[in-house]
Design an enzyme around this catalytic site. Structure first.
Site, PDB file in Angstrom:
ATOM      1  N   CYS A  29      -1.360  -0.194  -2.466  1.00  0.00           N
ATOM      2  CA  CYS A  29      -1.014   1.261  -2.308  1.00  0.00           C
ATOM      3  C   CYS A  29       0.032   1.709  -3.462  1.00  0.00           C
ATOM      4  CB  CYS A  29      -0.583   1.788  -1.155  1.00  0.00           C
ATOM      5  SG  CYS A  29       0.530   0.716  -0.256  1.00  0.00           S
TER       6      CYS A  29
ATOM      7  N   GLY B 105      -4.356   1.708  -6.018  1.00  0.00           N
ATOM      8  CA  GLY B 105      -5.275   1.982  -4.760  1.00  0.00           C
ATOM      9  C   GLY B 105      -6.194   3.148  -4.976  1.00  0.00           C
TER      10      GLY B 105
ATOM     11  N   ASN C  42       4.082   1.322   1.049  1.00  0.00           N
ATOM     12  CA  ASN C  42       3.619   0.389  -0.048  1.00  0.00           C
ATOM     13  C   ASN C  42       4.197  -0.823   0.681  1.00  0.00           C
ATOM     14  OD1 ASN C  42       4.377  -0.270  -3.445  1.00  0.00           O
ATOM     15  ND2 ASN C  42       2.693  -1.329  -1.914  1.00  0.00           N
ATOM     16  N   GLY C  43       3.336  -1.779   1.062  1.00  0.00           N
ATOM     17  CA  GLY C  43       3.871  -3.243   1.436  1.00  0.00           C
ATOM     18  C   GLY C  43       2.883  -3.541   2.662  1.00  0.00           C
TER      19      GLY C  43
ATOM     20  N   TYR D  59       0.394  -8.294 -13.458  1.00  0.00           N
ATOM     21  CA  TYR D  59      -0.791  -7.573 -13.446  1.00  0.00           C
ATOM     22  C   TYR D  59      -0.473  -6.254 -12.628  1.00  0.00           C
ATOM     23  CZ  TYR D  59      -5.511  -6.797 -11.639  1.00  0.00           C
ATOM     24  OH  TYR D  59      -6.745  -5.966 -11.453  1.00  0.00           O
TER      25      TYR D  59
END
Length: 489
Positions: free
Chosen positions: A16, A42, A117-118, A257
């Site tokens: 996300c 996402g 996020n996580g 990445y």
């Protein structure tokens, strides 16, 4: 059957991206633009919540930001000077609107919206206890545990309740939360997931990456520090650091990445460019894994910066030996195996005139299951390549991530099952080489990986997880399976 494109099912995926604005009358429109810039983080769903001074407004939808938040009527339905948004990539379990963030709840103190996020690595254990005490969950997302922990905290102020909730969770989180009082942005004490802060015409902005600030014209101010809460209200911006000092461990794969190449590595002392770091990784890869060849060819698009670095270091010409179509979606109709395999070429195709009779060095960012590498090597051979050598701009991915990255279970990782020689045989390459973990650290400006105090979370390569993994370590397999069956991040 609708299925993931075969080139997309063999990549690690950030789950996300988050973006928040406080203090702009066009807050929701800015959030929509910011989410466009974070779409790579996402691609399954998107959502925006706003606060107009009287009530919260939320619009959530499956699919990309484009098509859902580029309509005037949608943006007009999200009024107010404060808004936050989220793009999501689900991993396991159901894909439904109830899991799309931001999540919202009416608490005793008022409305509360959260974008995350996580991954909370003890979410299953917390959820089980909360349900035992009477909590009723509305989603299968680990993010919802934050809401319930805040709602059930016995502390008096909302900020104290929030800190109390944070102190009960393990794992990785960058959060943007909205209340009737203002906005709170925070990171976990190790800073595993990224979050930056910017400014635009007096408005305060938070984003997962600096590129999202660029897109809306905001000025980058600083990174939100590990373990820091930044609170923005009508009285100004203040910082709270409720956790004991810890040695930060930001995710190293952001450099390899996840982050867009035009972002800055906000946690690095010098604010390194992601693009420059990836070129440096490619150069280190060339030093550690030289090979006599005619062309360096990137696997587009993620392997391109490292391939440029490899070519510059080695002196071997860089060429676009694989052409990618940017007009193919993430899914396609799969009526049978024959059509499925032909569908590979919808997205990537060999530049035959360039490849024929050449010794090729393919450069990619990682190998996960190995299926993509196998197909690309075969594509080069079918195009007439004399030799195909594969070089990977990261160490072998031997371990699963439990901090917000979609990773296959460990037994499905090719590097867990095989050594480098076995992997080379599996993908049918003439040679295979990875950058070493020390080489990766060197490219990031560190002399080498410090075994006692590593500078990054590199657990996917080393198995050195920086936090407890309660849900993995303590739940019995049957209970874990039952709860994970519908779990999405």
């Amino acid at each position: 059957m609708l299925t993931t494109h075969p080139y997309d099912d063999d990549k690690l995926r950030e789950e996300c991206g988050i973006f928040g604005v406080w203090g702009s009358e066009s807050a929701a429109a800015l959030v929509a633009l910011g989410l466009h810039a974070l779409q790579h983080r996402g691609q399954e769903s998107a959502g925006i919540s706003s606060w107009d001074g009287r009530q919260f407004h939320t619009h959530r939808a499956m699919g990309h930001v484009a098509g859902n938040f580029d309509r005037d009527d949608i943006i007009r339905s999200l009024p107010g000077p404060m808004a936050c948004g989220h793009v999501r990539y689900a991993t396991t379990g159901e894909t439904t609107l109830r899991n799309v963030q931001p999540l919202y709840a009416d608490l005793a103190s008022g409305g509360f919206a959260i974008a995350h996020n996580g991954n909370v690595s003890n979410a299953i254990a917390i959820r089980r206890e909360l349900v035992r005490r009477g909590s009723i969950f509305q989603s299968t997302s680990d993010t919802e545990v934050f809401i319930h922990l805040v709602a059930t905290s016995t502390y008096r102020t909302l900020l104290d309740k929030f800190v109390d909730a944070l102190k009960q969770v393990e794992g990785a989180y960058s959060l943007i939360c909205m209340t009737t009082e203002g906005m709170v942005a925070c990171r976990d004490p190790l800073g595993i997931r990224p979050l930056v802060m910017g400014e635009l015409n007096g408005a305060t902005i938070f984003a997962s990456e600096t590129v999202a600030l660029d897109v809306v014209g905001a000025t980058y101010i600083r990174t939100v520090e590990p373990g820091e809460l930044v609170i923005v209200t009508a009285t100004g911006v203040r910082s709270v650091k409720p956790f004991p000092a810890a040695h930060p461990r930001p995710c190293i794969f952001e450099h390899v990445y996840f982050s867009r190449p035009d972002s800055l590595v906000a946690d690095s002392p010098d604010g390194l460019s992601v693009y420059d770091v990836r070129k440096a990784i490619g150069a280190q890869l060339a030093i550690e894994n030289p090979v006599d060849a005619d062309l360096v060819v990137p696997v587009p698009d993620s392997g391109t910066p490292a391939a440029i670095g490899y070519a510059q270091q080695s002196g071997i010409p860089f060429e676009l030996g694989i052409i990618r179509s940017h007009y193919v979606g993430r899914t396609f109709i799969q009526p049978g195996d024959q059509v499925r395999h032909l569908g590979v070429k919808l997205k990537h195709n060999a530049n035959r005139a360039l490849i024929k009779d050449k010794r090729i060095i393919l450069v990619d960012d990682s190998i996960v299951r190995g299926t993509t590498s196998l197909k690309i090597v075969q594509m080069m051979r079918d195009a007439g390549a004399a030799e195909v050598h594969l070089r990977i701009a990261s160490p072998p991915t031997r371990h699963s991530c439990f901090y917000g990255v979609d990773t296959p279970e460990r037994t499905k990782l090719l590097a867990h099952k095989l050594d480098v020689g076995g992997m080379q045989d599996f993908i049918h390459a003439d040679s295979l080489g990875f950058v070493t973990i020390d080489g990766l650290y060197k490219a990031l400006g560190e002399a080498k990986r410090a075994d006692i105090r590593p500078q990054y979370c590199d657990a996917c390569f080393t198995g050195d997880y920086p936090t407890r993994l309660t849900d993995q370590d303590e739940l019995v397999p049957e209970a874990q399976f039952e709860l994970l069956a519908e779990r999405v991040v």
